[in-house]
Design an enzyme around this catalytic site. Sequence first.
Site, short mmCIF file in Angstrom:
data_model
loop_
_atom_site.label_atom_id
_atom_site.label_comp_id
_atom_site.label_asym_id
_atom_site.label_seq_id
_atom_site.Cartn_x
_atom_site.Cartn_y
_atom_site.Cartn_z
N GLY A 1 5.94 -17.23 29.60
CA GLY A 1 5.95 -16.29 30.71
C GLY A 1 4.54 -15.88 31.10
O GLY A 1 3.62 -15.93 30.29
N GLN B 1 -1.98 -10.77 34.71
CA GLN B 1 -2.68 -11.64 33.75
C GLN B 1 -3.60 -12.64 34.43
O GLN B 1 -4.43 -13.26 33.76
CB GLN B 1 -1.66 -12.40 32.88
CG GLN B 1 -0.90 -11.49 31.93
CD GLN B 1 0.05 -12.30 31.07
OE1 GLN B 1 1.14 -12.64 31.50
NE2 GLN B 1 -0.38 -12.65 29.87
N CYS C 1 1.30 -13.23 23.23
CA CYS C 1 0.98 -13.07 24.64
C CYS C 1 -0.24 -13.92 24.96
O CYS C 1 -1.19 -13.95 24.18
CB CYS C 1 0.68 -11.59 24.92
SG CYS C 1 0.18 -11.26 26.61
N LEU C 2 -0.22 -14.60 26.10
CA LEU C 2 -1.36 -15.44 26.49
C LEU C 2 -2.63 -14.61 26.68
O LEU C 2 -3.73 -15.16 26.61
CB LEU C 2 -1.04 -16.20 27.78
CG LEU C 2 0.05 -17.28 27.66
CD1 LEU C 2 0.38 -17.84 29.03
CD2 LEU C 2 -0.38 -18.39 26.71
N HIS D 1 8.97 -8.31 28.22
CA HIS D 1 7.53 -8.50 28.01
C HIS D 1 6.79 -8.60 29.34
O HIS D 1 5.78 -7.92 29.56
CB HIS D 1 7.33 -9.76 27.16
CG HIS D 1 5.91 -10.11 26.87
ND1 HIS D 1 5.41 -10.21 25.59
CD2 HIS D 1 4.87 -10.42 27.70
CE1 HIS D 1 4.12 -10.55 25.66
NE2 HIS D 1 3.77 -10.70 26.93
N GLU D 2 7.31 -9.45 30.23
CA GLU D 2 6.62 -9.67 31.52
C GLU D 2 6.74 -8.44 32.42
O GLU D 2 5.78 -8.08 33.11
CB GLU D 2 7.18 -10.92 32.22
CG GLU D 2 7.08 -12.22 31.42
CD GLU D 2 5.70 -12.48 30.84
OE1 GLU D 2 4.69 -12.06 31.44
OE2 GLU D 2 5.62 -13.09 29.77
N HIS E 1 4.13 -5.96 31.63
CA HIS E 1 2.79 -6.25 32.17
C HIS E 1 2.60 -5.58 33.54
O HIS E 1 1.49 -5.17 33.88
CB HIS E 1 2.59 -7.75 32.35
CG HIS E 1 2.11 -8.46 31.11
ND1 HIS E 1 0.93 -8.12 30.47
CD2 HIS E 1 2.63 -9.48 30.40
CE1 HIS E 1 0.75 -8.93 29.43
NE2 HIS E 1 1.78 -9.76 29.35
#
Length: 151
Positions: free
Chosen positions: A46, A51, A88-89, A130-131, A134
């Site tokens: 995701g 991000q 997480c990226l 999670h997304e 953000h």
Amino acid sequence: MAIRNIVKEGDPVLTKVSRPVTEFNERLWQLLDDMEQTLQKAGGVGLAAPQVGVLRRVFIMDIDGKHYEAVNPEIVDAKGIQEETEGCLSCPGKWGVTRRPRRVRLKAQDRNGKWYYLHGSDLLARCICHEKDHLDGVLFTEHVIRMVDEA
Ligand code: ZN
């Protein structure tokens, strides 16, 4: 399409609240396409617009061979509990067990502005939460109940 730079933890953009999308135009489609390419290259499940430095309420997911795009997403129902390892990226090398709902119902718009509902469970539910976080400036580390050493 272009690969965009993924913002890392510590950058203030990741702590800000994103604004709603009001125009469903070429610019949005370019963002979504770039995010897809960026996510594929990074090998994640995701990616949220903040991000890549864009404070708009947009995220995408690639899970079990399916591609999802969510614009102006809202979690309208959540049930159950799961505790699983998450990363997480934007936080490379960091892993932690989080407590998330087992199932969620997402309401969002597609890239043309059409509203839809999506039921997610397990990994999909976790990723949606999670997304969505953000977009409100929240990182998964705030939900971690214990950190996990990378294998
Ligand atoms: Zn993340």
